[in-house]
Design an enzyme around this catalytic site. Structure first.
Site, PDB file in Angstrom:
ATOM      1  N   CYS A  65       0.851  -1.187   0.000  1.00 11.43           N
ATOM      2  CA  CYS A  65       0.000   0.000   0.000  1.00 11.43           C
ATOM      3  C   CYS A  65       0.887   1.238   0.000  1.00 11.43           C
ATOM      4  CB  CYS A  65      -0.911  -0.007   1.228  1.00 11.43           C
ATOM      5  SG  CYS A  65      -1.915   1.496   1.395  1.00 11.43           S
ATOM      6  N   CYS A  68       0.259   3.262   3.647  1.00 12.32           N
ATOM      7  CA  CYS A  68       0.711   2.770   4.959  1.00 12.32           C
ATOM      8  C   CYS A  68       1.791   1.696   4.895  1.00 12.32           C
ATOM      9  CB  CYS A  68      -0.475   2.266   5.770  1.00 12.32           C
ATOM     10  SG  CYS A  68      -1.127   0.667   5.239  1.00 12.32           S
ATOM     11  N   CYS A 114      -7.115  -1.082   1.326  1.00 15.19           N
ATOM     12  CA  CYS A 114      -6.125  -1.572   2.279  1.00 15.19           C
ATOM     13  C   CYS A 114      -6.832  -1.773   3.616  1.00 15.19           C
ATOM     14  CB  CYS A 114      -4.991  -0.561   2.407  1.00 15.19           C
ATOM     15  SG  CYS A 114      -3.805  -0.985   3.709  1.00 15.19           S
ATOM     16  N   CYS A 117      -5.209   0.969   6.422  1.00 17.21           N
ATOM     17  CA  CYS A 117      -5.439   2.425   6.349  1.00 17.21           C
ATOM     18  C   CYS A 117      -6.715   2.801   5.605  1.00 17.21           C
ATOM     19  CB  CYS A 117      -4.246   3.128   5.727  1.00 17.21           C
ATOM     20  SG  CYS A 117      -4.030   2.808   3.958  1.00 17.21           S
ATOM     21  N   CYS A 137      -7.822  -5.788  -9.817  1.00 18.29           N
ATOM     22  CA  CYS A 137      -7.440  -4.747 -10.768  1.00 18.29           C
ATOM     23  C   CYS A 137      -7.083  -3.508  -9.942  1.00 18.29           C
ATOM     24  CB  CYS A 137      -8.634  -4.501 -11.689  1.00 18.29           C
ATOM     25  SG  CYS A 137      -8.275  -3.454 -13.087  1.00 18.29           S
TER      26      CYS A 137
END
Length: 163
Positions: A65, A68, A114, A117, A137
């Site tokens: 991510c 984070c 995510c 976060c 995707c």
């Protein structure tokens, strides 16, 4: 839920701390984003197809991510879907990616965010290859690529960058 439960970090099966960032940490994470990253991660935007910097990434490693640093997808699960966005068959750990029903733009889709976060990553579709039949995707700007053998990002300083 007791106060002790609230203070105990939530750990994924693979050992990562999934506790959401504090308000102060979130401010710091968001301040580090570019305008395109903010538009995608925070405002649930989408980058243009075939323009993402990670679309052609073929090295061994992990995609984390961008906000984070939580590891989301292994390079070994990436495949060429022809859609114009990096596509993956499965997350590093099922608990790292959260699915949310998305009814925007007159469609019914499954948004992926995510799990730590809440940053928007993209969508998951049931038209991928084996073994899962899924196609995650994902927007390139929502990810950071870390080549195999290099330390994972740890912007929240939780020390789980190599869990």
């Amino acid at each position: 839920m007791t106060q002790t439960d609230l203070d105990t970090p939530t750990r994924s099966p693979s050992g990562y701390d999934l506790t959401p960032p504090s308000e102060g940490q979130r401010v710091g994470l968001e301040a580090d984003l570019s305008s395109d990253e903010r538009r995608v991660l925070l405002a649930h935007g989408t980058e243009a197809p075939f323009c993402g910097t990670l679309l052609g990434e073929k090295r061994a490693g992990v995609f984390c991510c961008r906000m984070c640093g939580l590891p989301l997808f292994k390079a070994a699960t990436k495949f060429e879907s022809g859609t114009g966005w990096p596509s993956f068959t499965q997350p590093v750990d099922e608990t790292h990616v959260r699915a949310i029903e998305d009814r925007s733009y007159g469609m019914v889709r499954v948004e992926t965010v995510c799990a730590r976060c809440g940053g928007h990553q993209g969508h998951v579709f049931p038209d991928g290859p084996p073994p899962t039949g899924l196609r995650y995707c994902i927007n390139s700007v929502a990810l950071t690529f870390v080549p195999e053998g290099e330390p994972l990002p740890d912007p929240l300083r939780r020390g789980d960058g190599n869990a």
